[in-house]
Design a protein around this motif. Structure first.
Motif, mmCIF file in Angstrom:
data_model
loop_
_atom_site.group_PDB
_atom_site.id
_atom_site.type_symbol
_atom_site.label_atom_id
_atom_site.label_comp_id
_atom_site.label_asym_id
_atom_site.label_seq_id
_atom_site.Cartn_x
_atom_site.Cartn_y
_atom_site.Cartn_z
ATOM 1 N N GLU A 69 -8.478 1.532 -2.716
ATOM 2 C CA GLU A 69 -9.764 2.129 -2.345
ATOM 3 C C GLU A 69 -10.100 1.832 -0.883
ATOM 4 O O GLU A 69 -10.568 2.692 -0.165
ATOM 5 C CB GLU A 69 -10.882 1.599 -3.254
ATOM 6 N N LYS A 70 -9.874 0.579 -0.475
ATOM 7 C CA LYS A 70 -10.155 0.186 0.913
ATOM 8 C C LYS A 70 -9.168 -0.905 1.311
ATOM 9 O O LYS A 70 -9.025 -1.911 0.618
ATOM 10 C CB LYS A 70 -11.595 -0.323 1.053
ATOM 11 N N SER A 71 -8.513 -0.712 2.441
ATOM 12 C CA SER A 71 -7.501 -1.636 2.922
ATOM 13 C C SER A 71 -8.115 -2.925 3.470
ATOM 14 O O SER A 71 -9.223 -2.922 4.000
ATOM 15 C CB SER A 71 -6.675 -0.960 4.022
ATOM 16 N N SER A 72 -7.333 -3.987 3.375
ATOM 17 C CA SER A 72 -7.702 -5.267 3.989
ATOM 18 C C SER A 72 -7.491 -5.203 5.496
ATOM 19 O O SER A 72 -7.930 -6.078 6.221
ATOM 20 C CB SER A 72 -6.826 -6.381 3.414
ATOM 21 N N GLY A 73 -6.770 -4.165 5.917
ATOM 22 C CA GLY A 73 -6.390 -4.044 7.315
ATOM 23 C C GLY A 73 -4.926 -4.407 7.535
ATOM 24 O O GLY A 73 -4.411 -4.269 8.645
ATOM 25 N N PHE A 74 -4.274 -4.860 6.447
ATOM 26 C CA PHE A 74 -2.879 -5.279 6.532
ATOM 27 C C PHE A 74 -2.102 -4.708 5.343
ATOM 28 O O PHE A 74 -2.410 -5.028 4.191
ATOM 29 C CB PHE A 74 -2.772 -6.811 6.546
ATOM 30 N N LYS A 75 -1.102 -3.872 5.634
ATOM 31 C CA LYS A 75 -0.337 -3.214 4.576
ATOM 32 C C LYS A 75 0.335 -4.201 3.627
ATOM 33 O O LYS A 75 0.390 -3.972 2.418
ATOM 34 C CB LYS A 75 0.715 -2.272 5.173
ATOM 35 N N GLY A 76 0.842 -5.297 4.164
ATOM 36 C CA GLY A 76 1.513 -6.291 3.327
ATOM 37 C C GLY A 76 0.580 -6.904 2.294
ATOM 38 O O GLY A 76 0.959 -7.104 1.139
ATOM 39 N N LEU A 77 -0.653 -7.203 2.702
ATOM 40 C CA LEU A 77 -1.643 -7.763 1.777
ATOM 41 C C LEU A 77 -2.021 -6.739 0.715
ATOM 42 O O LEU A 77 -2.120 -7.070 -0.478
ATOM 43 C CB LEU A 77 -2.881 -8.237 2.529
ATOM 44 N N ASP A 78 -2.231 -5.498 1.143
ATOM 45 C CA ASP A 78 -2.624 -4.445 0.200
ATOM 46 C C ASP A 78 -1.540 -4.201 -0.843
ATOM 47 O O ASP A 78 -1.812 -4.110 -2.043
ATOM 48 C CB ASP A 78 -2.940 -3.139 0.938
ATOM 49 N N LYS A 79 -0.296 -4.115 -0.375
ATOM 50 C CA LYS A 79 0.828 -3.869 -1.276
ATOM 51 C C LYS A 79 0.989 -5.024 -2.276
ATOM 52 O O LYS A 79 1.196 -4.800 -3.462
ATOM 53 C CB LYS A 79 2.106 -3.690 -0.453
ATOM 54 N N ALA A 80 0.866 -6.264 -1.794
ATOM 55 C CA ALA A 80 0.989 -7.433 -2.671
ATOM 56 C C ALA A 80 -0.131 -7.476 -3.717
ATOM 57 O O ALA A 80 0.105 -7.830 -4.873
ATOM 58 C CB ALA A 80 0.987 -8.712 -1.838
ATOM 59 N N ALA A 81 -1.355 -7.111 -3.313
ATOM 60 C CA ALA A 81 -2.482 -7.108 -4.256
ATOM 61 C C ALA A 81 -2.269 -6.070 -5.353
ATOM 62 O O ALA A 81 -2.444 -6.365 -6.541
ATOM 63 C CB ALA A 81 -3.789 -6.845 -3.513
ATOM 64 N N LEU A 82 -1.875 -4.866 -4.966
ATOM 65 C CA LEU A 82 -1.638 -3.818 -5.965
ATOM 66 C C LEU A 82 -0.506 -4.206 -6.915
ATOM 67 O O LEU A 82 -0.632 -4.063 -8.135
ATOM 68 C CB LEU A 82 -1.325 -2.485 -5.283
ATOM 69 N N LYS A 83 0.581 -4.728 -6.359
ATOM 70 C CA LYS A 83 1.730 -5.106 -7.181
ATOM 71 C C LYS A 83 1.374 -6.274 -8.109
ATOM 72 O O LYS A 83 1.662 -6.235 -9.307
ATOM 73 C CB LYS A 83 2.911 -5.482 -6.293
ATOM 74 N N GLY A 84 0.765 -7.303 -7.562
ATOM 75 C CA GLY A 84 0.434 -8.484 -8.350
ATOM 76 C C GLY A 84 -0.560 -8.216 -9.456
ATOM 77 O O GLY A 84 -0.368 -8.637 -10.600
ATOM 78 N N LEU A 85 -1.626 -7.495 -9.142
ATOM 79 C CA LEU A 85 -2.649 -7.228 -10.154
ATOM 80 C C LEU A 85 -2.184 -6.194 -11.177
ATOM 81 O O LEU A 85 -2.643 -6.207 -12.318
ATOM 82 C CB LEU A 85 -3.957 -6.804 -9.500
ATOM 83 N N SER A 86 -1.264 -5.327 -10.795
ATOM 84 C CA SER A 86 -0.733 -4.350 -11.755
ATOM 85 C C SER A 86 0.075 -5.037 -12.860
ATOM 86 O O SER A 86 0.237 -4.487 -13.940
ATOM 87 C CB SER A 86 0.140 -3.310 -11.048
ATOM 88 N N ALA A 87 0.575 -6.242 -12.579
ATOM 89 C CA ALA A 87 1.345 -6.991 -13.577
ATOM 90 C C ALA A 87 0.443 -7.845 -14.472
ATOM 91 O O ALA A 87 0.920 -8.426 -15.447
ATOM 92 C CB ALA A 87 2.357 -7.879 -12.872
#
Length: 113
Positions: A69-87
């Motif tokens: 919905e809204k980026s942290s400003g860092f693609k690596g953080l966003d990708k890790a959050a989506l991947k981690g919480l999806s599990a």
């Protein structure tokens, strides 16, 4: 003619009651039971921020879909959050008191100690 007014009034009352009974509670999760790894590159670069996401949660608590919905400003953080919480296993949301597929919003804060 008065019968028509009664029928329309009854239909409107039933229609409105149907919406009131369709109460929905979003899914939730216990952050202490769901670990998301801080990306190594983000740690080295001291990146911090908040990643805002939406998750579609199945009635069994599994993730069906996710979106940023809204980026942290860092693609690596966003990708890790989506991947981690999806599990993660979520507590399913409810519709009319029964577990159901619902969307829920999550803000994940990345902070260095």
């Amino acid at each position: 003619m008065s019968n028509k007014k009664f029928a329309v009034g009854l239909f409107a009352a039933l229609f409105a009651t149907g919406f009131a009974a369709a109460a929905e509670t979003p899914a939730s999760f216990d952050p202490s039971k769901c670990k998301v790894e801080y990306p190594k590159a983000s740690l080295m670069n001291e990146e911090q921020g908040v990643t805002s996401m939406s998750f579609q949660i199945n009635a069994d608590g599994s993730v069906a879909d996710s979106k940023l919905e809204k980026s942290s400003g860092f693609k690596g953080l966003d990708k890790a959050a989506l991947k981690g919480l999806s599990a993660c296993k979520f507590k399913p949301g409810t519709k009319d008191g029964a577990p159901a597929q619902t969307w829920t919003k999550v803000d994940y804060a990345w902070k260095l100690d």
